[in-house]
Structures are given as structure tokens and as C-alpha cells.
Design an enzyme around this catalytic site. Structure first.
Site, PDB file in Angstrom:
ATOM      1  CG  ASP A  60      -4.572  13.143  12.509  1.00 54.79           C
ATOM      2  OD1 ASP A  60      -4.550  12.146  11.763  1.00 54.79           O
ATOM      3  OD2 ASP A  60      -4.634  14.312  12.071  1.00 54.79           O
TER       4      ASP A  60
ATOM      5  CE  LYS B 185     -12.615  -0.860  -2.005  1.00 60.97           C
ATOM      6  NZ  LYS B 185     -11.615  -1.887  -1.839  1.00 60.97           N
TER       7      LYS B 185
ATOM      8  CB  ALA C 156     -14.248  -5.937 -17.825  1.00 66.27           C
TER       9      ALA C 156
ATOM     10  CD  GLU D 116      -2.221   0.396   3.167  1.00 70.39           C
ATOM     11  OE1 GLU D 116      -2.962  -0.606   3.238  1.00 70.39           O
ATOM     12  OE2 GLU D 116      -2.439   1.361   2.417  1.00 70.39           O
TER      13      GLU D 116
ATOM     14  CG  PHE E 235      -7.633  -7.001  -8.637  1.00 73.48           C
ATOM     15  CD1 PHE E 235      -7.805  -7.706  -7.463  1.00 73.48           C
ATOM     16  CD2 PHE E 235      -7.681  -5.618  -8.591  1.00 73.48           C
ATOM     17  CE1 PHE E 235      -8.026  -7.054  -6.248  1.00 73.48           C
ATOM     18  CE2 PHE E 235      -7.893  -4.964  -7.390  1.00 73.48           C
ATOM     19  CZ  PHE E 235      -8.062  -5.690  -6.216  1.00 73.48           C
TER      20      PHE E 235
ATOM     21  CB  CYS F 221      -4.339   2.879  -3.356  1.00 70.26           C
ATOM     22  SG  CYS F 221      -4.862   3.148  -1.667  1.00 70.26           S
TER      23      CYS F 221
END
Ligand code: UGA
Length: 432
Positions: free
Chosen positions: A35, A316, A248, A145, A245, A256
Site C-alpha cells: 500500500d 448495513k 424493501a 470481486e 435482494f 459499491c
């Protein structure tokens, strides 16, 4: 090449890079992970993981002897022949993906070298071709990915499919990538580079479309008295639709979906095609976050000077990621209406604090709810279902609960005296 011993280079140890490095190490490969951020490399050398991803810190510790963290590309090139490019591709002001970090990685691979570059970063379709136009000898493989934050290790170790995109001249490199993934099972999808790149964008855009679709169905359910949970259950049993998915809620977020939907829309626009459906997907998602305001007003009238508690802030559960979280738009809208916003999130408080400077951060869910005129469940953290809601009700100024993820038990909450309002759920017969 012996896949069991093959050394793997990982360039960019953000979330994707660190998961990739750690999981390949778990499979027995020596890893050299680079990195450009020296501070990050230093803390990873000390075994400190700043990303909240279940199981990652433990797996990294277990495999620490196999992983070398470095800031030197020379070290990666000397030790490995296969390099996974995991740098980020954030959106630019135009909504296109910023490929500057990808380009910088490509530039550091010497002309005529035997190294293979495996693109894990999400890039627009056509990127691989343009890289190879500039560097025709580069062995290049696209391997997008499909990890989800919160279950990344499980997703890596048990992939549904592994997409390996390759064009003429890089077949051996693609074979090496396939060997690396072989022990994990999952269908191997060997295809050309442009198609592999499109599979990634189209998959994310399709999932986002599914979410916006069910959110619109939920909004219609609110008009017609149907229950979106029942509707999603009935739809999802059709194999052609599938059950996942179809939850609601108050919209998708994260690093993403918003970025990739916008990147695909721009990619289409730049090549002369107006992708109408994606415009609607984006707009529905934006409106969905704001619909909570009308729900609160239905119960409280004007929100001026009302104290509103947000339960959860992360985009999430099981992550501290605040990127494009629905809580950002929601709290700004609430403040725009003159409300006082207090929030609690089990892990995202630190990452949220700088993004939500005027939001009061509470140290627990019960502290956030005390004295609140209403609560909005924003992120479905399990601890919220375990709260003693009857006790919470006593501490609130008024017992209004908007369940933005349809996560809590509506019957139990109503029995505890709450005015419960979900997304696309019918009002109880007595209208409470
Ligand atoms: C997503 C994809 O699911 C991964 O396959 C992909 O690899 C990843 O993006 C990526 O491109 O890196 P992630 O952003 O981690 O993964 O999160 P998801 O679990 O897909 O959730 C995204 C958002 O959609 C969350 O805000 C979630 O609350 C929301 N969502 C999800 C819904 O509103 N309803 C659902 O039914 C599912």
C-alpha cells in the site's frame, strides 16, 4: 507454476485487498501486500486491522507469518509473478470511475516483464483493452470481486462463481488465476476481458435494480394495503426471480452500488447509449431515503424542534462503513426540517462523527431513545431486536417507531404500545 506455493502480490490493501491477501494466505500462499499509505502498512505490520470485517483480524493474525506488508513495488515484483490490483476506483465529479490509481500500478510494471496483472478493482468495460493498448506485452487478467462487506471472508472462501476474463496472449496468466481459485469451488466463468468487466458492473446494477424495484412495490403496497414482506416472499419463491435482494427499506448505500450504478450509466452515456432504467433505479433510491420524513410528519406533524433518534448509521450491519449510507441524507433532511438528531451505531460512531458533525452521538441505543419524539431504525443491527422495547417506550417522549428495514417484530412493538410504521407494511386494522 505450483498453485499451492505460488507467491501472490496484492497491490492496495483497502478492504478488498486485505481480504484477498488474508484469504490467499489462508490457502497457503506467501503474500506480499503493498500500500502507498505508510501509516496503514505500519499498523498492519503490527497486526492492527482498522476495517470492521467479521473474522478478518483473527484470520490475518493466524496467517501473519505468510504475509509481508510493504510500500515498495520493487519488493512485490521481486517476490511474486502474479499481482492482484485492488486499488480503489472512486467516482469522479462526472460519475465516471477514477482510474488514476489503477494506471499508476500499471505504470510500475516494467516493460517486457513476466508479471501478470490481475484486475480486481472495479473498472469500466474497456479498461483492460485500453491498458493493453498502452502496454501490449502486459499479461492481463480481469477477475472482478463479488465480496459483500460483513461476509467477505465467507464469500471469498465459497464463491458462487469466479470470473476470469482474458484476451489473446495472456492465457497462461489466466490459467494461473484459475489454479489459485480452484480449491474454493464455485463455477469458473472463463471469458474475454470486456465481458468480465461488464459482468461485474451489470451484477451490481442488477442487484441495485432489484432493491429499487422492491422499494417501489413497497411504496405501492402502502397505497393498496398489501404487505411487501408477503409480496417479496411470494415473488422470491419463483426460481426465475429468487428471494435475495428483495428486502424493501430506506435505500441501498455503500461504496459499491451507488458508484457502480453511476459508473455503468456514465459508461453507457459516454458510448452514446442512454441507460434509462438506471436513471430510475438511482432516483428511486434517492427518494426512498427521504420518504421517512413524510412518515414522521404523518405521526408528529411538523418536525421542528422534535428529537429524532436514529438507530444505526452504517450502510448495513456488520460494518462501520458510512459511504453513501442512507443515514447521511436522512439526518441532513431531518435537520433541514428543524429536527434535533441523536444517533447510535454499535461500530460506526467514529467513522460517522466527522460526516455528521451536528448529530449528537449516544453511547447506547437506550441513551439515544431517551426523551426522543420518534425513532428511525436505519441499520438492522441485531442488538436492536434484543432491546427491552416496553422499557424503551417509557423513556421516550412519544412512542413512534419508523422501521426503515422492516427488521423488528411489528406485532410485539404494537403490543408494547408503539406506533409502528415500516416500509410497505399495512397499518393495523385499528389504525394505531
Ligand atoms: C455489493 C455486492 O452485493 C457484492 O456482490 C459486490 O462485490 C460489492 O457490492 C462490491 O462491488 O464490492 P456490499 O456493498 O458490501 O456488496 O453490500 P450489499 O450486501 O450488497 O448491500 C448493499 C446495500 O443494499 C446495503 O445498503 C443494503 O442495506 C441494501 N440492501 C440489500 C437492501 O436495501 N435490500 C436488500 O434486499 C439487500
Amino acid at each position: 507454476m505450483d498453485a499451492e506455493r505460488e507467491a501472490v502480490g496484492v497491490v492496495g490493501v483497502g478492504w478488498v485487498g486485505l481480504v484477498t491477501a488474508t484469504c490467499f494466505a489462508e490457502l497457503g500462499h506467501p503474500i506480499v501486500a503493498l500500500d502507498v499509505n505508510e501509516e496503514k502498512v505500519e499498523s498492519l505490520r503490527r497486526g492492527e486491522v482498522t476495517i470492521h470485517e467479521p473474522g478478518l483480524a483473527e484470520l490475518l493474525e493466524k496467517n501473519s507469518e505468510r504475509i509481508t506488508f510493504t510500500t515498495s513495488m520493487g519488493e512485490v515484483l521481486a517476490a511474486t509473478r502474479i499481482l492482484f490490483c485492488c486499488v480503489d476506483t472512486p467516482p469522479t465529479y462526472s460519475g465516471d470511475a477514477d482510474l488514476s490509481r489503477v494506471r499508476s500500478v500499471v505504470a510500475q510494471i516494467p516493460e517486457g516483464s513476466e508479471h501478470a496483472l490481475v484486475m480486481k478493482s472495479t473498472v469500466p468495460s474497456g479498461t483492460g483493452a485500453s491498458i493493453r493498448r498502452d502496454k501490449p506485452d502486459l499479461r492481463y487478467v480481469s477477475c472482478p470481486e463479488f465480496l459483500k462487506e460483513g461476509s467477505a471472508i465467507e464469500d471469498f472462501m465459497h464463491p458462487d462463481r469466479v470470473v476470469v476474463g482474458v484476451d489473446e496472449g495472456s492465457e497462461e496468466a489466466a490459467d494461473a488465476v484459475e489454479r489459485l481459485y480452484q480449491p474454493l469451488g464455485g463455477e469458473m466463468v472463463r471469458t474475454d476481458v470486456a465481458s468480465a468487466e461488464m459482468i461485474k458492473l451489470a451484477s451490481n446494477a442488477f442487484l441495485a435494480t432489484k432493491i429499487s424495484f422492491i422499494n417501489e412495490i413497497a411504496n405501492v403496497c402502502e397505497q393498496t394495503g398489501a404487505d411487501v414482506i408477503e409480496v417479496a416472499r411470494g415473488m422470491g419463491l419463483d426460481e426465475r426471480i429468487g428471494a435475495s435482494f428483495l428486502r424493501a427499506g430506506i435505500g441501498y448505500g455503500g461504496s459499491c452500488f451507488p458508484k457502480d450504478v453511476s459508473a455503468l450509466k456514465q459508461l453507457a452515456g459516454n458510448s452514446g447509449y442512454h441507460f434509462q432504467l438506471l436513471n430510475a433505479v438511482i432516483e428511486v433510491n434517492e427518494l426512498q431515503k427521504r420518504r421517512v420524513i413524510a412518515k414522521l410528519e404523518k405521526h408528529l406533524g411538523s418536525l421542528a424542534d422534535k428529537r429524532i433518534a436514529l438507530l444505526g448509521l452504517a450502510f448495513k450491519p456488520d460494518t462501520d462503513d458510512m459511504r453513501e449510507a442512507s443515514s447521511l441524507v436522512l439526518s441532513a433532511r431531518l435537520q433541514g426540517e428543524g429536527a434535533e438528531v441523536v444517533a447510535y451505531d454499535p461500530v460506526a460512531e467514529e467513522s460517522a462523527a466527522s460526516m455528521l458533525p451536528d448529530v449528537e452521538m449516544a453511547s447506547s441505543a437506550t441513551a439515544a431513545l431517551e426523551g426522543a419524539d420518534a425513532a428511525v431504525l436505519v441499520t438492522e443491527w441485531p442488538e436492536f431486536s434484543e432491546l427491552d422495547w416496553a422499557m424503551v417506550r417509557e423513556s421516550m417522549a412519544s412512542p413512534v417507531l419508523i422501521d426503515g428495514r422492516n427488521y423488528l417484530d411489528s406485532d410485539a412493538l404494537r403490543a408494547a404500545g408503539f406506533v409502528y410504521d415500516g416500509i410497505g407494511r399495512p397499518d393495523p386494522p385499528d389504525g394505531t
